[in-house]
Write an enzyme that holds these catalytic residues in place. Structure first.
Site, PDB file in Angstrom:
ATOM      1  N   GLU A 167       1.050  -1.252   0.086  1.00 12.62           N
ATOM      2  CA  GLU A 167      -0.107   0.014  -0.049  1.00 12.62           C
ATOM      3  C   GLU A 167       0.864   1.204  -0.116  1.00 12.62           C
ATOM      4  O   GLU A 167       1.851   1.306   0.772  1.00 12.62           O
ATOM      5  CB  GLU A 167      -0.873  -0.040   1.280  1.00 12.62           C
ATOM      6  CG  GLU A 167      -1.897   1.013   1.303  1.00 12.62           C
ATOM      7  CD  GLU A 167      -2.759   0.989   2.494  1.00 12.62           C
ATOM      8  OE1 GLU A 167      -2.602   0.045   3.473  1.00 12.62           O
ATOM      9  OE2 GLU A 167      -3.557   2.251   2.761  1.00 12.62           O
ATOM     10  N   ARG A 172       5.125 -13.090   9.506  1.00  9.02           N
ATOM     11  CA  ARG A 172       5.789 -11.962   9.215  1.00  9.02           C
ATOM     12  C   ARG A 172       7.043 -11.803   9.850  1.00  9.02           C
ATOM     13  O   ARG A 172       7.475 -12.477  11.008  1.00  9.02           O
ATOM     14  CB  ARG A 172       4.926 -10.578   9.609  1.00  9.02           C
ATOM     15  CG  ARG A 172       4.553 -10.618  11.123  1.00  9.02           C
ATOM     16  CD  ARG A 172       3.588  -9.543  11.461  1.00  9.02           C
ATOM     17  NE  ARG A 172       4.066  -8.239  11.114  1.00  9.02           N
ATOM     18  CZ  ARG A 172       3.665  -7.262  10.330  1.00  9.02           C
ATOM     19  NH1 ARG A 172       2.495  -7.428   9.614  1.00  9.02           N
ATOM     20  NH2 ARG A 172       3.979  -5.968  10.452  1.00  9.02           N
ATOM     21  N   LYS A 189       4.725   0.953   9.219  1.00  3.12           N
ATOM     22  CA  LYS A 189       4.832   2.313   8.385  1.00  3.12           C
ATOM     23  C   LYS A 189       4.181   3.410   9.350  1.00  3.12           C
ATOM     24  O   LYS A 189       4.690   4.603   9.328  1.00  3.12           O
ATOM     25  CB  LYS A 189       4.094   2.124   7.241  1.00  3.12           C
ATOM     26  CG  LYS A 189       4.835   1.160   6.199  1.00  3.12           C
ATOM     27  CD  LYS A 189       4.139   1.232   4.779  1.00  3.12           C
ATOM     28  CE  LYS A 189       3.195   0.255   4.882  1.00  3.12           C
ATOM     29  NZ  LYS A 189       2.602   0.031   3.553  1.00  3.12           N
TER      30      LYS A 189
HETATM   31  P1  ATP Z   1       2.830  -1.820   7.851  1.00  5.75           P
HETATM   32  O1  ATP Z   1       2.170  -2.953   8.890  1.00  5.75           O
HETATM   33  O2  ATP Z   1       3.997  -1.614   8.136  1.00  5.75           O
HETATM   34  O3  ATP Z   1       1.731  -0.990   7.329  1.00  5.75           O
HETATM   35  P2  ATP Z   1       1.458  -3.534   5.848  1.00  5.75           P
HETATM   36  O4  ATP Z   1       1.334  -5.175   5.898  1.00  5.75           O
HETATM   37  O5  ATP Z   1       0.193  -2.873   6.048  1.00  5.75           O
HETATM   38  O6  ATP Z   1       2.555  -3.046   6.611  1.00  5.75           O
HETATM   39  P3  ATP Z   1       1.465  -3.243   2.942  1.00  5.75           P
HETATM   40  O7  ATP Z   1       1.996  -2.132   1.925  1.00  5.75           O
HETATM   41  O8  ATP Z   1       0.110  -3.807   2.995  1.00  5.75           O
HETATM   42  O9  ATP Z   1       2.141  -2.904   4.572  1.00  5.75           O
HETATM   43  O10 ATP Z   1       2.479  -4.706   2.796  1.00  5.75           O
HETATM   44  C1  ATP Z   1       2.800  -5.227   1.491  1.00  5.75           C
HETATM   45  C2  ATP Z   1       3.357  -6.743   1.646  1.00  5.75           C
HETATM   46  O11 ATP Z   1       4.340  -6.773   2.598  1.00  5.75           O
HETATM   47  C3  ATP Z   1       2.055  -7.432   2.169  1.00  5.75           C
HETATM   48  O12 ATP Z   1       1.914  -8.706   1.451  1.00  5.75           O
HETATM   49  C4  ATP Z   1       2.637  -7.836   3.622  1.00  5.75           C
HETATM   50  O13 ATP Z   1       2.070  -8.848   4.240  1.00  5.75           O
HETATM   51  C5  ATP Z   1       4.325  -7.669   3.665  1.00  5.75           C
HETATM   52  N1  ATP Z   1       4.650  -7.382   4.820  1.00  5.75           N
HETATM   53  C6  ATP Z   1       4.378  -6.257   5.501  1.00  5.75           C
HETATM   54  N2  ATP Z   1       5.187  -6.349   6.804  1.00  5.75           N
HETATM   55  C7  ATP Z   1       5.744  -7.538   6.900  1.00  5.75           C
HETATM   56  C8  ATP Z   1       6.595  -7.962   7.720  1.00  5.75           C
HETATM   57  N3  ATP Z   1       7.240  -7.453   8.701  1.00  5.75           N
HETATM   58  N4  ATP Z   1       7.171  -9.439   7.446  1.00  5.75           N
HETATM   59  C9  ATP Z   1       6.911  -9.864   6.029  1.00  5.75           C
HETATM   60  N5  ATP Z   1       5.964  -9.302   5.339  1.00  5.75           N
HETATM   61  C10 ATP Z   1       5.414  -8.343   5.516  1.00  5.75           C
HETATM   62 MG    MG Z   2      -1.406  -2.820   5.149  1.00  3.76          MG
END
Ligand code: ATP
Ligand code: MG
Length: 555
Positions: free
Chosen positions: A34, A260, A270
């Protein structure tokens, strides 16, 4: 890697079985960020996994921006994410994709669900809706709007799209099961009214699909075979499958979940990273202390070391916390092997070589790397006045040779890649502080053993005082003092390390001023440093501490 390697984790096993069974002739994965912030080390794991699987099985991996929420998304994030994925060494298949490319299709599919009696417009306020929803152990109740006719729903949804209603006044919901033990199936929201411009679609829409209504459908449109996400989406999988079953989709993707990455001493959200940026705790998303990909890059972490780390931690289905020392170990290993050696003096003490005439410059040569002759050599000017590190000299000759392998008054030491010298006397200021050491060089000792009776205690680094250059060194430490900064009761901001950055002036060997931005070095006996990507110039050299030579944290 090739397909002949054994599968190294459960996802590879699944893929190999699917390929062997002929379920697919090739695989498609996607990385779906995102664009609401910069990518962090957790995303690196997901990138390495998704792009890595596509590489290993000769499939393809798409880069798709999950841009269904216009409120928090921005073009700068889109650009930074593309750059990060490239820098890590991966290339997405075809053009970058956006969830918003499919908004027309999603709208058609919402109409399809309404016509099939599988969706309805609901007027409950957010508070009422949450009351109707119940909780894990209490079944929800049907919304009074659940029985609206198809005609009424089509009319209201069309008017939602036309902008006739205020934000929050109405939503479109799937009609599934308000008593389901899975909360995600209690008539989840498909569309919300948001009167906001979108970075891709401008003002075309004032209703936006929910993550759940968008994600699987994006996968279906793109022909994704294995849609890999983190474990918290496991409970969403029945909903993911429900949409795929109930919509006229061209492909039927499947969702798989993995654990994760959680790192100690590190925050990977983020939202929280954005707070550090917004409150000026760090200089930006790419501050070298940030666990963002661009921060790690600016810190001097290499893409290959980050990929290696992602390999080392593996892919599992159980959550755990990885020691950040493992990441640091991967970086150190990579730099030890690949970084050119150089000399810098951080805490200078002047040494005057009294048997070398003023103005004379002797050219010493040194290998760029002790085990890699192909990396070439460098020239070090040797002059009458040089700097050594203050901690490398003592007047105390009672210290044993074993304890103090450096320069002692009245004794010898070898200057790295240059002469053996002897410290003859010290000059002190009024306060008794040593301001200068006067020494003599032992002729014929460059690259040669000293004569009988001359026993250097060790080897120390040095820089010419007249030919060396001054540089700004940014010495970084961990950003958080607590090993779990955001997993306790307290606000994570409380654990920000106030001493995570110290700026010092240092003397560097002259050739270092010409380092290219992002070029990494081992400053001998000091640590690994990198020419700052943003601020380093030949006129004003700036180096960032990437990592110390040894793991000195903890234990
Ligand atoms: P954040 O919690 O930092 O906002 P998010 O999961 O909302 O992270 P996205 O941009 O939606 O961020 O994530 C893109 C991809 O990265 C998704 O498939 C998510 O599952 C993966 N991802 C995010 N954080 C991690 C992590 N700590 N370890 C492994 N994969 C991750
Ligand atoms: Mg997200």
């Amino acid at each position: 890697m090739s397909i002949t390697d054994k599968p190294s984790h459960f996802l590879e096993q699944i893929i190999e079985k699917d390929l062997a069974d002929g379920k697919f002739s090739s695989i498609s994965t996607r990385f779906p960020p995102e664009p609401n912030g910069f990518l962090h080390v957790g995303h690196a794991k997901s990138i390495c996994l998704n792009f890595g699987l596509a590489e290993k099985y000769q499939g393809q991996c798409n880069l798709r921006f999950d841009d269904t929420n216009p409120a928090k998304e921005e073009q700068v994030y889109v650009d930074a994410i593309k750059e990060d994925v490239h820098w890590l060494g991966f290339q997405w298949a075809g053009e970058v994709r956006y969830a918003s490319d499919y908004f027309d299709t999603f709208y058609e599919w919402a109409l399809h669900l309404i016509r099939e009696g599988n969706a309805y417009v609901c007027d409950l306020s957010p508070e009422e809706a949450s009351e109707y929803r119940g909780w894990a152990t209490k079944p929800g109740k049907d919304s009074p709007y659940r029985t609206r006719s198809v005609e009424e729903n089509l009319d209201l949804f069309g008017r939602m799209r036309a902008g006739e209603f205020d934000e929050g006044a109405k939503v479109l919901r799937a009609k599934i099961d308000m008593a389901s033990s899975n909360m995600n199936l209690r008539d989840p929201i498909l569309y919300r009214i948001r009167k906001q411009s979108h970075h891709q679609t401008g003002d075309k829409w004032c209703i936006y699909p929910s993550y759940d209504f968008a994600h699987g459908q994006e996968d279906a449109i793109e022909g994704i075979t294995h849609s890999i996400c983190t474990l918290e989406f496991q409970d969403h999988r029945p909903l993911y499958d429900w949409f795929i079953e109930n919509l006229p989709v061209p492909h039927k993707p499947r969702q798989y979940e993995f654990a994760r990455l959680n790192l100690n001493y590190t925050v990977t959200s983020k939202r929280k990273l954005k707070k550090l940026v917004d409150e000026d705790v760090v200089s930006g998303w790419d501050d070298p202390r940030m666990p963002t990909i661009s921060g790690m890059r600016r810190r001097g972490y290499t893409a290959s070391a980050i990929r290696k780390f992602c390999d080392m931690i593996g892919v599992t289905r159980s959550d755990g916390i990885v020691d950040v020392a493992m990441l640091e170990h991967a970086i150190r290993d990579d730099l030890n092997e690949n970084a050119a050696r150089a000399m810098a003096v951080l805490n200078p003490l002047k040494v005057v070589i009294t048997n070398l005439p003023e103005g004379e410059v002797q050219a010493m040569t040194a290998a760029a790397h002790p085990n890699r002759p192909e990396m070439g050599e460098r020239t070090l000017p040797f002059t009458r006045e040089i700097y050594i590190d203050r901690s490398d000299f003592t007047e105390d000759s009672t210290l044993s040779r074993k304890k103090f392998k450096r320069l002692v008054l009245g004794e010898w030491v070898r200057l790295r890649s240059a002469y053996v010298i002897r410290a003859d006397e010290v000059v002190k200021d009024d306060a008794g502080k040593i301001v200068e050491v006067r020494a003599t060089l032992v002729p014929g000792t460059v690259g040669e053993n000293p004569p009988e009776g001359v026993r250097p205690r060790g080897v120390i680094h040095w820089v010419s005082a007249s030919q060396g250059r001054q540089a700004e060194l940014r010495i970084y430490d961990r950003l958080f003092t607590h090993e779990a900064p955001d997993r306790g009761e307290e606000d994570f901001m409380k654990y920000v390390n106030p001493e995570s950055l110290q700026v010092v002036q240092a003397w560097i060997e002259p050739g270092l001023a010409d380092a290219a931005p992002e070029q990494g070095f081992q400053f001998e006996r000091e640590g690994y440093f990198v020419a700052d990507r943003v601020d380093h110039t030949a006129e004003h050299p700036v180096f960032n501490l990437t990592i110390g030579l040894k793991d000195t944290q903890g234990k």
